[in-house]
Scaffold this active site. Structure first.
Site, PDB file in Angstrom:
ATOM      1  N   VAL A  84       0.855  -1.187   0.000  1.00 32.85           N
ATOM      2  CA  VAL A  84       0.000   0.000   0.000  1.00 32.85           C
ATOM      3  C   VAL A  84       0.892   1.240   0.000  1.00 32.85           C
ATOM      4  CG1 VAL A  84      -1.952  -1.098   1.132  1.00 32.85           C
ATOM      5  CG2 VAL A  84      -0.182  -0.026   2.521  1.00 32.85           C
ATOM      6  N   LYS A  85       0.462   2.262  -0.729  1.00 26.03           N
ATOM      7  CA  LYS A  85       1.196   3.532  -0.786  1.00 26.03           C
ATOM      8  C   LYS A  85       0.459   4.547   0.075  1.00 26.03           C
ATOM      9  CE  LYS A  85       3.432   6.742  -3.950  1.00 26.03           C
ATOM     10  NZ  LYS A  85       3.303   7.868  -3.004  1.00 26.03           N
TER      11      LYS A  85
END
Length: 289
Positions: free
Chosen positions: A26-27
């Site tokens: 996840v960013k």
């Protein structure tokens, strides 16, 4: 390993790559940070190479739990009362004086979400494959106290799970997904080893000038990728505070294609703007590069 260290960057792609040699993370919408645990203390480094230890004192204190000789790459994030990751809160902290940053830390403590290990007490691990660095990172963080704000980023090797994260976690402050080749070493700069998809893609723009004063800019005149110069929306106070020291005004006046007057600058300054706005008259500056 010498400070400052150059960070690895990701390439924007329209869709996530598929295959058995990819891992997906996840960013998060925070501030990129290198965490150094040295023999004699701690240093926190921004993506630009600047020392930001004073602004993130709570994370500096927590990183003393790491063994000496550790260098991590990750994201400093701050959550709001409803649990959403807030880039604005992280931006305000980064732009604060040490005194104000300490006060903000007591109100909204930061977390450090580590997504890579650059160095371990055994030595530089950047040449090792991502899969090995990821395993070493998890083993390292598993030894930290349970209440530490230093955590590993969520990752999966399942493509469908990554897409589910991308579509369902945006409201929680997840910007997108970064895909990394399991066999790739850690390299600074843009490479195909790291690829990303984002909800709101940004583009680089050059600052041509500003409105207001150099000390308190209100908006920026930016040269967009298509060559057009447009005036941005009003800057937030934290963003204006960060940009102001870089503004070197010129005596003349200049005008955007839309006829808006601005004071031109001589120094080259790069900012990120929301890509979706570059086709219209309104441009939103989101951060200083």
């Amino acid at each position: 390993m010498n400070r400052p260290v150059s960070v690895a960057l990701s390439q924007s792609v329209p869709e996530l790559p598929t295959g058995t040699d990819w891992s997906y993370e996840v960013k998060l919408d925070g501030h990129r940070m290198i965490m150094w645990r040295t023999d004699d203390g701690v240093r926190l480094q921004a993506r630009s190479g600047r020392d930001v230890t004073a602004a993130w004192g709570d994370l500096a204190l927590a990183s003393h739990h790491l063994p000496a000789g550790t260098v991590l790459d990750g994201e400093a994030v701050i959550t709001t009362e409803n649990g959403r990751i807030s880039f604005e809160a992280a931006q305000a902290r980064a732009a604060s004086s040490p005194t104000r940053a300490h006060r903000l830390a007591t109100q909204r403590p930061a977390h450090y979400i580590a997504f890579d290990a650059l160095q371990l007490p055994s030595g530089d691990v950047r040449p090792r494959p991502y899969s090995e660095r990821r395993a070493a990172l998890l083993n390292l963080l598993a030894e930290l106290p349970a209440n530490t704000p230093i955590q590993a980023v969520s990752a999966t090797t399942d493509h469908d799970t990554a897409l589910t994260w991308h579509t369902t976690l945006h409201s929680q402050g997840v910007e997108g997904i970064v895909a990394k080749r399991a066999t790739s070493p850690y390299r600074a700069g843009h490479t195909g080893a790291w690829q990303k998809i984002r909800h709101a893609e940004t583009a680089k723009a050059t600052v041509a000038g500003y409105t207001g004063t150099a000390r308190q800019p209100q908006a920026l005149a930016v040269r967009l990728p298509n060559g057009r110069i447009a005036l941005s929306q009003r800057l937030t106070t934290p963003l204006a505070t960060r940009i102001a020291p870089h503004l070197v005004p010129q005596p003349e006046r200049a005008y955007t294609q839309g006829g808006d007057a601005y004071t031109p600058v001589s120094a080259e300054i790069i900012v990120e703007v929301v890509a979706g706005t570059t086709r219209h008259a309104v441009v939103t500056v989101v951060r200083l590069r």
